[in-house]
Design a protein around this motif. Structure first.
Motif, short mmCIF file in Angstrom:
data_model
loop_
_atom_site.label_atom_id
_atom_site.label_comp_id
_atom_site.label_asym_id
_atom_site.label_seq_id
_atom_site.Cartn_x
_atom_site.Cartn_y
_atom_site.Cartn_z
N ALA A 1 0.81 -1.34 -0.06
CA ALA A 1 0.08 0.08 0.09
C ALA A 1 0.98 1.25 0.15
O ALA A 1 0.51 2.01 -0.65
N THR A 2 1.99 1.28 0.74
CA THR A 2 2.74 2.21 0.91
C THR A 2 3.39 2.50 -0.50
O THR A 2 3.30 3.94 -0.86
N LEU A 3 3.75 1.67 -1.45
CA LEU A 3 4.32 1.55 -2.77
C LEU A 3 3.18 2.28 -3.65
O LEU A 3 3.35 2.99 -4.54
N ALA A 4 1.89 1.66 -3.43
CA ALA A 4 0.56 2.15 -4.15
C ALA A 4 0.36 3.41 -4.14
O ALA A 4 0.16 4.27 -5.11
N LYS A 5 0.37 3.93 -2.83
CA LYS A 5 0.12 5.41 -2.76
C LYS A 5 1.04 6.09 -3.24
O LYS A 5 0.75 7.27 -3.51
N GLY A 6 2.15 5.58 -3.36
CA GLY A 6 3.23 6.81 -3.85
C GLY A 6 3.17 7.00 -5.21
O GLY A 6 3.65 7.73 -5.93
N ILE A 7 2.47 6.07 -5.91
CA ILE A 7 1.97 6.22 -7.58
C ILE A 7 0.66 6.83 -7.63
O ILE A 7 0.20 6.58 -8.95
N GLY A 8 -0.06 7.03 -6.66
CA GLY A 8 -1.41 7.72 -6.74
C GLY A 8 -2.42 6.57 -6.82
O GLY A 8 -3.50 7.23 -7.17
N LEU A 9 -2.27 5.67 -5.93
CA LEU A 9 -3.58 4.70 -5.94
C LEU A 9 -3.85 4.94 -4.37
O LEU A 9 -3.38 5.41 -3.52
N ALA A 10 -5.35 4.66 -4.00
CA ALA A 10 -5.35 4.63 -2.72
C ALA A 10 -5.89 3.00 -2.40
O ALA A 10 -5.71 2.27 -2.97
N TRP A 11 -5.81 3.05 -0.96
CA TRP A 11 -5.95 1.88 -0.27
C TRP A 11 -7.13 1.62 0.53
O TRP A 11 -7.32 2.52 1.49
N GLY A 12 -7.91 0.58 0.44
CA GLY A 12 -8.97 0.26 1.42
C GLY A 12 -8.44 0.01 2.59
O GLY A 12 -9.36 -0.05 3.69
N GLY A 13 -7.27 -0.22 2.69
CA GLY A 13 -6.98 -0.40 4.28
C GLY A 13 -6.82 0.97 5.19
O GLY A 13 -6.69 0.77 6.41
N ASP A 14 -6.94 1.94 4.60
CA ASP A 14 -7.07 3.17 5.20
C ASP A 14 -8.80 3.49 5.53
O ASP A 14 -8.95 4.74 6.33
N TRP A 15 -9.53 2.74 4.79
CA TRP A 15 -10.90 2.78 5.50
C TRP A 15 -11.15 2.68 6.95
O TRP A 15 -10.49 2.11 7.61
N THR A 16 -12.27 3.47 7.45
CA THR A 16 -12.34 3.49 8.90
C THR A 16 -13.65 2.44 9.20
O THR A 16 -13.57 1.75 10.27
N GLY A 17 -14.54 2.49 8.34
CA GLY A 17 -15.50 1.47 8.70
C GLY A 17 -15.21 -0.02 8.27
O GLY A 17 -15.14 -0.71 9.38
N PHE A 18 -15.36 -0.12 7.13
CA PHE A 18 -15.06 -1.63 6.64
C PHE A 18 -13.51 -1.45 6.05
O PHE A 18 -13.26 -1.26 4.97
N VAL A 19 -12.72 -2.01 6.75
CA VAL A 19 -11.25 -2.01 6.36
C VAL A 19 -10.95 -3.16 5.48
O VAL A 19 -11.46 -4.39 5.52
N ASP A 20 -10.32 -2.88 4.19
CA ASP A 20 -10.34 -3.90 3.16
C ASP A 20 -8.70 -3.92 2.86
O ASP A 20 -8.47 -2.97 1.79
N ARG A 21 -7.96 -4.51 3.64
CA ARG A 21 -6.46 -4.35 3.20
C ARG A 21 -6.04 -4.74 1.83
O ARG A 21 -5.16 -4.28 1.25
N PRO A 22 -6.80 -5.73 1.18
CA PRO A 22 -6.18 -6.28 -0.33
C PRO A 22 -6.75 -5.31 -1.35
O PRO A 22 -6.42 -5.28 -2.47
N HIS A 23 -7.51 -4.30 -1.11
CA HIS A 23 -8.17 -3.18 -2.16
C HIS A 23 -7.28 -2.25 -2.38
O HIS A 23 -7.05 -1.31 -1.39
N LEU A 24 -6.87 -2.02 -3.53
CA LEU A 24 -6.39 -0.72 -4.24
C LEU A 24 -7.11 -0.27 -5.45
O LEU A 24 -7.51 -0.91 -5.86
#
Length: 147
Positions: free
Chosen positions: A95-118
Motif C-alpha cells: 500500500a505504501t508503494l501504491a499510494k506513492g504512485i497515486g493509488l488509494a488503499w482500502g486499508g485506510d478506510w475506517t468503517g470496513f477495512v479492506d487491506r487487499p483493495h487498491l
C-alpha cells in the motif's frame, strides 16, 4: 475476474508499475480480483448472508456499488502458498508503494477495512459519483481511451 486487461487504462498502467516496484522490493505480489460482473458481485454479496463464509462486501451487484464493477479497483494477496493473507506488513508495504504512485488503499478506510483493495482515488472511496454521472459501468467504460 482476474484479468487486469479489463481494468481502467490508467489503473492497468499503475498496476504494471506497482508489480515492478514490488518485485524490486522482494514483495511477492499477486492480483486476485479485477473487474467483476453483476453476477460475480452478487455471489460475493451472498457470502456470509445466504452462503457460508464471512461477509466480504456490502455492495450488491445490481446496485453497481463496487469499485470492481467499474474497473477502477483490484485486490492483491501475498503470492506465497499458504500465506496469501496472513502477513499484515505485506499489505502495508504494498500500500505504501501504491499510494506513492497515486493509488488509494482500502486499508485506510475506517468503517470496513479492506487491506487487499487498491483503487483509483478520483471518485472517492465508493462509485457513487460514477453512478450519478454514468448510470452503469458500461457507459463509463465507453469513455475510456483506446489503448
Amino acid at each position: 475476474m482476474r484479468d487486469p486487461e479489463q481494468l481502467h487504462p490508467e489503473l492497468r498502467a499503475k498496476l504494471s508499475k506497482l508489480r515492478t516496484m514490488c518485485e524490486m522490493q522482494g514483495l511477492a505480489l499477486g492480483v486476485s480480483e479485477c473487474l467483476r460482473t453483476v453476477e460475480e458481485q452478487d455471489e460475493l454479496y451472498a457470502q456470509g448472508r445466504t452462503k457460508p463464509g464471512a461477509i466480504v462486501t456490502y455492495a450488491r451487484g445490481s446496485d453497481y456499488g463496487s469499485q470492481h464493477q467499474w474497473g477502477i479497483a483490484f485486490d492483491i494477496y501475498q503470492n506465497i502458498p499458504g500465506h496469501a493473507y496472513d502477513d499484515p506488513s505485506f499489505f502495508t508495504n504494498v500500500a505504501t508503494l501504491a499510494k506513492g504512485i497515486g493509488l488509494a488503499w482500502g486499508g485506510d478506510w475506517t468503517g470496513f477495512v479492506d487491506r487487499p483493495h487498491l483503487y483509483l482515488p478520483y471518485w472517492g472511496d465508493t462509485p457513487a459519483p460514477l453512478k450519478r454521472e454514468y448510470g452503469d459501468p458500461g457507459a463509463f467504460m465507453a469513455t475510456w481511451p483506446d489503448t
